[in-house]
Design a protein around this motif. Structure first.
Motif, mmCIF file in Angstrom:
data_model
loop_
_atom_site.group_PDB
_atom_site.id
_atom_site.type_symbol
_atom_site.label_atom_id
_atom_site.label_comp_id
_atom_site.label_asym_id
_atom_site.label_seq_id
_atom_site.Cartn_x
_atom_site.Cartn_y
_atom_site.Cartn_z
ATOM 1 N N ASP A 191 0.733 -1.244 -0.222
ATOM 2 C CA ASP A 191 0.263 0.112 -0.111
ATOM 3 C C ASP A 191 0.823 0.981 0.083
ATOM 4 O O ASP A 191 0.336 2.267 -0.189
ATOM 5 N N GLU A 192 2.176 1.127 0.046
ATOM 6 C CA GLU A 192 2.973 1.938 0.278
ATOM 7 C C GLU A 192 4.102 2.451 -0.897
ATOM 8 O O GLU A 192 5.069 3.124 -0.944
ATOM 9 N N VAL A 193 3.727 1.632 -2.073
ATOM 10 C CA VAL A 193 4.448 1.776 -3.301
ATOM 11 C C VAL A 193 3.415 2.346 -4.246
ATOM 12 O O VAL A 193 2.484 1.833 -4.492
ATOM 13 N N SER A 194 4.233 2.916 -5.429
ATOM 14 C CA SER A 194 3.581 3.135 -6.580
ATOM 15 C C SER A 194 3.134 1.977 -7.522
ATOM 16 O O SER A 194 3.633 0.865 -7.209
ATOM 17 N N GLY A 195 2.265 2.245 -8.472
ATOM 18 C CA GLY A 195 2.043 1.064 -9.499
ATOM 19 C C GLY A 195 3.156 0.624 -10.117
ATOM 20 O O GLY A 195 3.333 -0.560 -10.396
ATOM 21 N N GLY A 196 4.033 1.282 -10.691
ATOM 22 C CA GLY A 196 5.334 1.246 -11.129
ATOM 23 C C GLY A 196 6.329 0.346 -10.407
ATOM 24 O O GLY A 196 6.978 -0.480 -10.683
ATOM 25 N N GLN A 197 6.309 0.970 -9.087
ATOM 26 C CA GLN A 197 7.335 0.171 -8.261
ATOM 27 C C GLN A 197 6.620 -1.258 -7.725
ATOM 28 O O GLN A 197 7.412 -2.152 -7.718
ATOM 29 N N ALA A 198 5.555 -1.370 -7.767
ATOM 30 C CA ALA A 198 4.969 -2.664 -7.502
ATOM 31 C C ALA A 198 5.311 -3.557 -8.606
ATOM 32 O O ALA A 198 5.517 -4.910 -8.566
ATOM 33 N N ARG A 199 4.960 -3.075 -10.119
ATOM 34 C CA ARG A 199 5.340 -3.821 -11.229
ATOM 35 C C ARG A 199 6.996 -4.189 -11.084
ATOM 36 O O ARG A 199 7.191 -5.347 -11.633
ATOM 37 N N ARG A 200 7.955 -3.607 -10.781
ATOM 38 C CA ARG A 200 9.061 -3.882 -10.706
ATOM 39 C C ARG A 200 9.319 -4.996 -9.606
ATOM 40 O O ARG A 200 10.261 -5.954 -9.640
ATOM 41 N N ALA A 201 8.577 -4.580 -8.379
ATOM 42 C CA ALA A 201 8.799 -5.561 -7.307
ATOM 43 C C ALA A 201 8.267 -7.074 -7.868
ATOM 44 O O ALA A 201 9.013 -8.209 -7.472
ATOM 45 N N MET A 202 7.340 -7.162 -8.575
ATOM 46 C CA MET A 202 6.786 -8.382 -9.096
ATOM 47 C C MET A 202 7.676 -9.057 -10.013
ATOM 48 O O MET A 202 7.911 -10.341 -10.027
ATOM 49 N N ILE A 203 8.592 -8.292 -10.922
ATOM 50 C CA ILE A 203 9.523 -8.674 -11.866
ATOM 51 C C ILE A 203 10.781 -9.243 -10.798
ATOM 52 O O ILE A 203 11.158 -10.513 -11.136
ATOM 53 N N CYS A 204 10.969 -8.612 -9.877
ATOM 54 C CA CYS A 204 11.998 -9.236 -9.059
ATOM 55 C C CYS A 204 11.784 -10.267 -8.410
ATOM 56 O O CYS A 204 12.484 -11.373 -8.152
ATOM 57 N N ARG A 205 10.657 -10.272 -8.021
ATOM 58 C CA ARG A 205 9.964 -11.693 -7.185
ATOM 59 C C ARG A 205 10.235 -12.796 -8.275
ATOM 60 O O ARG A 205 10.431 -14.170 -7.820
ATOM 61 N N ALA A 206 9.680 -12.838 -9.639
ATOM 62 C CA ALA A 206 9.579 -13.760 -10.434
ATOM 63 C C ALA A 206 10.947 -14.216 -10.778
ATOM 64 O O ALA A 206 10.931 -15.476 -10.962
ATOM 65 N N ASP A 234 2.365 4.938 -16.110
ATOM 66 C CA ASP A 234 2.602 6.183 -16.820
ATOM 67 C C ASP A 234 3.690 5.953 -17.571
ATOM 68 O O ASP A 234 4.525 5.001 -17.732
ATOM 69 N N PRO A 235 3.749 6.964 -18.631
ATOM 70 C CA PRO A 235 4.784 6.962 -19.885
ATOM 71 C C PRO A 235 6.287 6.661 -19.366
ATOM 72 O O PRO A 235 7.107 6.061 -19.710
ATOM 73 N N GLN A 236 6.569 7.587 -18.280
ATOM 74 C CA GLN A 236 7.972 7.645 -17.662
ATOM 75 C C GLN A 236 8.202 6.489 -17.076
ATOM 76 O O GLN A 236 9.446 5.765 -17.333
ATOM 77 N N THR A 237 7.083 5.617 -16.393
ATOM 78 C CA THR A 237 7.475 4.485 -15.758
ATOM 79 C C THR A 237 7.681 3.305 -16.753
ATOM 80 O O THR A 237 8.597 2.535 -16.621
ATOM 81 N N ARG A 238 6.864 3.598 -17.780
ATOM 82 C CA ARG A 238 6.829 2.565 -18.902
ATOM 83 C C ARG A 238 8.339 2.685 -19.416
ATOM 84 O O ARG A 238 8.772 1.384 -19.926
ATOM 85 N N LEU A 239 8.846 3.757 -19.845
ATOM 86 C CA LEU A 239 10.050 3.849 -20.371
ATOM 87 C C LEU A 239 11.310 3.309 -19.501
ATOM 88 O O LEU A 239 12.133 2.455 -19.867
ATOM 89 N N HIS A 240 11.077 3.507 -18.276
ATOM 90 C CA HIS A 240 12.063 2.994 -17.012
ATOM 91 C C HIS A 240 11.909 1.402 -17.323
ATOM 92 O O HIS A 240 13.057 1.007 -17.200
ATOM 93 N N LEU A 241 10.769 0.920 -17.257
ATOM 94 C CA LEU A 241 10.513 -0.540 -17.143
ATOM 95 C C LEU A 241 11.112 -1.151 -18.382
ATOM 96 O O LEU A 241 11.992 -2.218 -18.440
ATOM 97 N N TRP A 242 11.062 -0.590 -19.534
ATOM 98 C CA TRP A 242 11.677 -0.918 -20.669
ATOM 99 C C TRP A 242 13.198 -1.191 -20.536
ATOM 100 O O TRP A 242 13.843 -2.239 -20.945
#
Length: 317
Positions: A139-154, A172-180
């Motif tokens: 509940d204390e992380v953003s959507g982009g941070q949660a997505r990165r954490a899910m990849i880490c866990r995987a 959002d677009p900035q998070t998307r590019l960082h994720l890429w």
């Protein structure tokens, strides 16, 4: 030759609804090499999710065969599950524990000791720029941070194949590019990635090869440029001549791979299925009329155009 990380031959899945047989997947042949970034594209209901379900042993095939890391998904499903990891669209992290604990528990599940799991978790959270959220709840992380954490866990257990289902959906677009960028780094380290996405620019930016699925069948497979060419996706070359382009347009329209020519004064737009040699042909057409080229530009065909040519434009639920 690169060994195959994923192989399917005639893979099928049928569902029986009373007297009706629904073919969700209708004989798919795929081969994804070790270390490859491969995209699986298709409209809604094309069979992508069912294919992923069979590769990850959640869905039992009706026919054909499939293997992951050389292991048959039907004969040895437990071994397959040890070799593959999936990041879904929906956040599946446990909200009752911290981000780091989510990773540590995954590592322990796959046989890591407590100290090793803790070290590996912090290593990944640091690499993915979210180490400062290690002790935070979901509940204390953003959507982009949660997505990165899910990849880490995987990837805690270093899977042979990482399956990403719409990894940038809802960010959002900035998070998307960082994720890429993070996914490119992961791939550069040798990770095999199977990506499903509705963002065709995402597939074009990340994938080495793709397969387009529609109505349960592979309708095209190969490199991005190969798919565009095979699907008849057009480039648009704009030429500005020193005079009226009209007389040269008749000659340009007779070039075999040119599909349409538009003229506005000295400007000519040429739609073509290939660009190799085109500018030379247009220069010659202009020279025959005493014209020379002042300016030229080419807009390359998009993967979206190829995708629509392959799967049609009708609305899918």
């Amino acid at each position: 030759m690169t060994r195959a990380a994923i192989t399917t031959t005639g893979l099928r899945k049928e569902y029986q609804y009373g007297p009706h047989t629904i073919k969700a997947v209708d004989g798919i042949d795929l081969s994804v090499g070790e270390g490859e970034f491969f995209g699986l594209l298709g409209p809604n209901g094309a069979g992508k999710s069912t294919t992923i379900g069979m590769l990850t042993t959640r869905i039992r095939p009706t026919g054909g065969s499939a293997s992951v890391a050389g292991i048959d998904v039907l004969a040895r499903p437990v071994e397959v599950r040890r070799r593959v990891a999936v990041v879904t669209q929906r956040n599946t992290m446990d909200r009752q524990i911290s981000v780091a604990e989510n990773l540590e528990f995954r590592g322990r599940y796959f046989g890591m000791g407590r100290r090793e799991a803790r070290r590996r978790a912090m290593e990944l959270l640091t690499e993915f720029d979210i180490a400062d959220k290690a002790g935070a709840s979901l509940d204390e992380v953003s959507g982009g941070q949660a997505r990165r954490a899910m990849i880490c866990r995987a990837i805690m257990h270093r899977p042979d194949v990482l399956v990403l289902d719409e990894p940038s959906a809802g960010v959002d677009p900035q998070t998307r590019l960082h994720l890429w960028d993070l996914l490119r780094r992961l791939h550069a380290d040798g990770q095999t990635v199977l990506l499903t996405t509705h963002h065709l620019d995402e597939a074009e930016s990340l994938c080495q090869r793709i397969a387009v699925i529609d109505h349960g069948r592979v309708v095209a497979a190969g490199g991005i440029d190969e798919i565009k060419s095979a699907a008849g996706a057009e480039s648009v070359t704009t030429v500005v001549f020193t005079g009226d382009a009209g007389p040269a347009a008749e000659t340009a329209s007779k070039i075999g791979y040119v599909t349409r020519v538009e003229v506005e004064g000295s400007r000519m737009r040429v739609h073509a299925t290939q660009t190799t040699g085109l500018i030379g042909e247009l220069a010659a057409a202009g020279a025959d009329q005493g014209l020379s080229i002042q300016d030229v530009s080419t807009l390359r065909p998009s993967l979206e155009t190829a995708f629509l040519n392959l799967t049609g434009r009708e609305y899918r639920q």
